[in-house]
Design a protein around this motif. Sequence first.
Motif, PDB file in Angstrom:
ATOM      1  N   MET A  51       0.839  -1.180   0.000  1.00 54.20           N
ATOM      2  CA  MET A  51       0.000   0.000   0.000  1.00 54.20           C
ATOM      3  C   MET A  51       0.886   1.246   0.000  1.00 54.20           C
ATOM      4  O   MET A  51       1.863   1.328   0.727  1.00 54.20           O
ATOM      5  CB  MET A  51      -0.903  -0.019   1.227  1.00 54.20           C
ATOM      6  CG  MET A  51      -1.890   1.095   1.250  1.00 54.20           C
ATOM      7  SD  MET A  51      -3.250   0.652   2.325  1.00 54.20           S
ATOM      8  CE  MET A  51      -3.337   2.076   3.309  1.00 54.20           C
ATOM      9  N   ALA A  52       0.548   2.204  -0.810  1.00 54.89           N
ATOM     10  CA  ALA A  52       1.333   3.441  -0.923  1.00 54.89           C
ATOM     11  C   ALA A  52       1.193   4.289   0.329  1.00 54.89           C
ATOM     12  O   ALA A  52       0.135   4.303   0.965  1.00 54.89           O
ATOM     13  CB  ALA A  52       0.880   4.237  -2.137  1.00 54.89           C
ATOM     14  N   GLN A  53       2.261   4.968   0.676  1.00 50.29           N
ATOM     15  CA  GLN A  53       2.250   5.890   1.802  1.00 50.29           C
ATOM     16  C   GLN A  53       2.358   7.314   1.281  1.00 50.29           C
ATOM     17  O   GLN A  53       3.055   7.568   0.304  1.00 50.29           O
ATOM     18  CB  GLN A  53       3.430   5.640   2.738  1.00 50.29           C
ATOM     19  CG  GLN A  53       3.380   4.342   3.486  1.00 50.29           C
ATOM     20  CD  GLN A  53       4.583   4.219   4.420  1.00 50.29           C
ATOM     21  OE1 GLN A  53       5.665   4.707   4.131  1.00 50.29           O
ATOM     22  NE2 GLN A  53       4.367   3.564   5.542  1.00 50.29           N
ATOM     23  N   ILE A  54       1.699   8.229   1.939  1.00 49.00           N
ATOM     24  CA  ILE A  54       1.817   9.655   1.640  1.00 49.00           C
ATOM     25  C   ILE A  54       2.654  10.286   2.748  1.00 49.00           C
ATOM     26  O   ILE A  54       2.378  10.090   3.930  1.00 49.00           O
ATOM     27  CB  ILE A  54       0.423  10.338   1.570  1.00 49.00           C
ATOM     28  CG1 ILE A  54      -0.444   9.695   0.496  1.00 49.00           C
ATOM     29  CG2 ILE A  54       0.575  11.841   1.359  1.00 49.00           C
ATOM     30  CD1 ILE A  54       0.086   9.842  -0.915  1.00 49.00           C
ATOM     31  N   HIS A  55       3.682  11.023   2.361  1.00 48.93           N
ATOM     32  CA  HIS A  55       4.552  11.711   3.314  1.00 48.93           C
ATOM     33  C   HIS A  55       4.350  13.211   3.132  1.00 48.93           C
ATOM     34  O   HIS A  55       4.787  13.781   2.132  1.00 48.93           O
ATOM     35  CB  HIS A  55       6.018  11.360   3.059  1.00 48.93           C
ATOM     36  CG  HIS A  55       6.309   9.903   3.178  1.00 48.93           C
ATOM     37  ND1 HIS A  55       6.442   9.258   4.389  1.00 48.93           N
ATOM     38  CD2 HIS A  55       6.456   8.950   2.223  1.00 48.93           C
ATOM     39  CE1 HIS A  55       6.683   7.983   4.180  1.00 48.93           C
ATOM     40  NE2 HIS A  55       6.700   7.765   2.870  1.00 48.93           N
ATOM     41  N   PRO A  56       3.673  13.881   4.065  1.00 45.08           N
ATOM     42  CA  PRO A  56       3.437  15.322   3.919  1.00 45.08           C
ATOM     43  C   PRO A  56       4.668  16.149   4.315  1.00 45.08           C
ATOM     44  O   PRO A  56       5.423  15.757   5.199  1.00 45.08           O
ATOM     45  CB  PRO A  56       2.276  15.585   4.884  1.00 45.08           C
ATOM     46  CG  PRO A  56       2.420  14.526   5.930  1.00 45.08           C
ATOM     47  CD  PRO A  56       3.006  13.318   5.231  1.00 45.08           C
TER      48      PRO A  56
END
Length: 151
Positions: free
Chosen positions: A1-6
Amino acid sequence: MAQIHPYPVKVVWSGGRDGSGVVTPEHSGVELPIAVPKEFQGTGDGTNPEELLAAAVAACYSITFGIIAANRRLPVASVETSAVGEVEQAGAQFTYKKITIQPHIRLAAEATDDQLKLTEDMAHKADGYCIITNAVRGKVEIVVEPRIERG
């Protein structure tokens, strides 16, 4: 699953063309003064988005090359990367056209010819793995001009 890094940043600005401000990335907390550049009739009393984009590309390239070199076990002694961003002004239209990345890569004196050749190859490929160059690719021309030496 892709992760979003803000990567949140905050900009505080006061004034118009002769104004000033500060950009603060939340993660580092490092405050950078910003201003309109002199060539755009500003004060030039701080960095600006044009410089920050060139700096982001150079920093991303340097970090990415460093990771690649470590993974390939290349005997890199140092990397110093310069970058030049070019903005074209045509009347009221401004277009960021090109960023030239110029890494100066020094290998250990005992580096082999094969390591020198692999370093040259990786120096030309590193921008292809860089998050920032990939974000602007297709809109801004990216040119890599490495200089590699031993010792």
